[in-house]
Structure formats: structure tokens, C-alpha cells
Motif scaffolding. Structure first.
Motif, mmCIF file in Angstrom:
data_model
loop_
_atom_site.group_PDB
_atom_site.id
_atom_site.type_symbol
_atom_site.label_atom_id
_atom_site.label_comp_id
_atom_site.label_asym_id
_atom_site.label_seq_id
_atom_site.Cartn_x
_atom_site.Cartn_y
_atom_site.Cartn_z
ATOM 1 N N ILE A 1 45.172 17.972 2.379
ATOM 2 C CA ILE A 1 45.674 17.011 3.366
ATOM 3 C C ILE A 1 44.487 16.448 4.135
ATOM 4 N N PRO A 2 44.014 15.266 3.777
ATOM 5 C CA PRO A 2 42.799 14.734 4.416
ATOM 6 C C PRO A 2 43.056 14.198 5.817
ATOM 7 N N MET A 3 42.078 14.395 6.684
ATOM 8 C CA MET A 3 42.118 13.804 8.012
ATOM 9 C C MET A 3 41.709 12.336 7.908
ATOM 10 N N VAL A 4 42.464 11.467 8.581
ATOM 11 C CA VAL A 4 42.168 10.041 8.536
ATOM 12 C C VAL A 4 41.747 9.496 9.896
ATOM 13 N N GLN A 5 41.861 10.296 10.929
ATOM 14 C CA GLN A 5 41.347 9.905 12.251
ATOM 15 C C GLN A 5 41.125 11.150 13.101
ATOM 16 N N ASP A 6 40.016 11.139 13.834
ATOM 17 C CA ASP A 6 39.771 12.165 14.845
ATOM 18 C C ASP A 6 39.221 11.457 16.071
ATOM 19 N N GLY A 7 40.143 10.910 16.877
ATOM 20 C CA GLY A 7 39.751 10.135 18.043
ATOM 21 C C GLY A 7 39.804 10.940 19.319
ATOM 22 N N ASP A 8 39.640 10.251 20.433
ATOM 23 C CA ASP A 8 39.682 10.929 21.724
ATOM 24 C C ASP A 8 41.077 11.454 22.044
ATOM 25 N N VAL A 9 42.096 10.759 21.552
ATOM 26 C CA VAL A 9 43.480 11.138 21.856
ATOM 27 C C VAL A 9 44.181 11.714 20.634
ATOM 28 N N LEU A 10 44.136 11.013 19.515
ATOM 29 C CA LEU A 10 44.899 11.418 18.342
ATOM 30 C C LEU A 10 44.014 11.968 17.235
ATOM 31 N N ARG A 11 44.519 13.017 16.610
ATOM 32 C CA ARG A 11 43.970 13.517 15.359
ATOM 33 C C ARG A 11 45.070 13.319 14.318
ATOM 34 N N VAL A 12 44.745 12.679 13.190
ATOM 35 C CA VAL A 12 45.768 12.250 12.234
ATOM 36 C C VAL A 12 45.360 12.648 10.815
#
Length: 247
Positions: free
Chosen positions: A7-18
Motif C-alpha cells: 500500500i504505497p503512500m501518496v502524500q505525507d503533508g503537514d496535515v494529511l498522510r494518504v
């Protein structure tokens, strides 16, 4: 997390990890992470259940601010991720799933994007201090919320979604359980001898995947029957354990 699925991570931002998993069906399940352990990085939850063992596409969302969808712009960001995932996976139907804070998000998001079925396990009905002043378990994070987009879940219930909710009967869950909205499209069951650990109880009984799948198929009778041996009862029914010690 799951050792079987990639399951690859597609975002690791300040608010959301997706994270996004692409399955083969026309279903997209959006799985929201709960509050997690204090100080721990939030990962994805319900990997095998959300993907139905790898069959369904799933979008996994963790709110790193632990805001119960009250962080500025977070609802629009999640909606955009869901829209993009639907296009990328070819999904025709969206389901939501989550535990605790994740359950709150799963039940609230249908107001903001089309969802066929929403499943909340031990969800808070509200974390607003004026609505649930008695609840202090999440005060560290709740007190950081400067403005509430969602005061309580009664503001978010929509007629085109069916909601499945499971709470524990323990008195510590009373503020979560008893303030849940009631409507004809909400199936709300109570598990005796259960606190905030509904997913753990279902896993231990070998029922988590089955129960969630019956909900996603919108089969309320099968949903209830699958929990009958755990003595689950409908919130709208008289409490069969009322004369016993809570929990």
C-alpha cells in the motif's frame, strides 16, 4: 498494517498522510485512521478489511493534527483525494470506515462527498467541549481545535447514505454512544462487555471483515445476526443488561 498488501503512500503533508491501494472491483473504501498512540506517527488502518483481502480499492487517510475534520481546509482536501482516487481506480461506489476519530470522520464525510455506506466503530458523536464537557480522554487534541467546522454528527447525516455504528456498552462510552443521532438510515448496535475496543473485540471473535462486509453490502439483518452470538443489541431496543453491572 498489513504484511500481505503493498500500500504505497501518496502524500505525507503537514496535515494529511494518504495511501492508495488499487484493487480490481468498482468499490472504493476510504479508511480513516483513529487517534493512535500519544506521540506516535499515524499509519493506515483496516488494510485487509478495507480492501476485502485485496479485492477493493482503498484510500487510507490519517489526520496528523488529530482534528476530527476541523483543521482548516481538511474536508476539501479529503474530498479532492476521494475524487481523484475514484477516477484513478474507476470506482463507481464509495464506502467509508473508521474507528474512534476515524469513525467520526467516516460518518461525517458523506455530507461532503457521495458515500453509499459509512461504518463507524466506537465513533465520537462530538468532541466539542460544550456538547460533551464530561469527555476528557482526548482533551489534549481537542483543546488545540480553534474553530469547529462540525459541532456534532447530527449536523452531517444525509438521506442518501446508510450508516452502520457499533459502540461498546461500558459506561465510559456513554458520552460517545448516547449522543449519536438517530434516524431510519442509521443502524446502531451496542456490544456488551466492550469499552472503546470494538475493532479489537471483532478481530478476536474473527468477525471484523464479515461484519464490515455485511454493512458495505447494506444488509442490516445479516449485520445484526452476525453479532448475535456476541449479544449485540440495537440501541433503540431496551437494554437487556440494564440490571447488570455496566460493561
Amino acid at each position: 498494517m498489513s504484511a500481505q498488501l503493498s500500500i504505497p503512500m501518496v502524500q505525507d503533508g503537514d496535515v494529511l498522510r494518504v495511501w492508495l491501494y488499487k484493487g480490481q472491483s468498482d468499490r472504493l473504501v476510504v479508511s480513516f485512521t483513529g487517534i493512535g498512540l500519544d506521540g506516535a506517527d499515524l499509519g493506515y488502518e483496516f488494510a485487509n478489511t478495507a480492501t476485502h483481502g485485496g479485492r477493493d480499492s482503498a484510500l487510507f487517510i490519517a489526520d496528523k493534527t488529530r482534528s476530527w475534520l476541523n483543521a482548516p481546509g481538511i474536508i476539501d482536501d479529503i474530498r479532492q483525494w476521494i475524487d481523484a482516487a475514484r477516477v484513478e481506480t474507476g470506482a463507481k461506489v464509495v464506502m467509508t470506515l473508521g474507528h474512534s476519530m476515524g469513525g467520526f470522520a467516516a460518518l461525517a464525510m458523506p455530507k461532503y462527498t457521495p458515500v453509499k455506506v459509512a461504518v463507524g466503530l466506537s465513533p465520537q458523536a462530538s468532541v466539542h467541549p460544550d456538547v460533551v464537557p464530561e469527555e476528557t480522554r482526548w482533551a489534549e487534541y481537542r483543546d488545540r481545535i480553534t474553530a469547529f467546522t462540525i459541532r456534532d454528527l447530527s449536523e452531517t447525516i444525509v438521506p442518501d447514505t446508510t450508516y452502520y455504528v457499533l459502540h461498546g456498552r461500558h459506561t465510559r462510552e456513554k458520552h460517545l454512544r448516547d449522543r449519536m443521532p438517530e434516524a431510519t438510515n442509521i443502524v446502531h448496535l451496542i456490544l456488551p462487555r466492550t469499552v472503546h475496543n470494538v475493532p479489537q473485540k471483532l478481530r478476536a471473535a474473527g468477525k471484523l471483515g464479515e461484519v464490515v462486509e455485511f454493512a458495505f453490502q447494506n444488509r442490516p439483518r445479516a449485520f445484526r445476526l452476525s453479532l448475535s452470538d456476541m449479544e449485540a443489541y440495537r440501541r433503540s431496543d431496551p437494554d437487556p443488561f440494564a440490571k447488570q453491572v455496566a460493561g
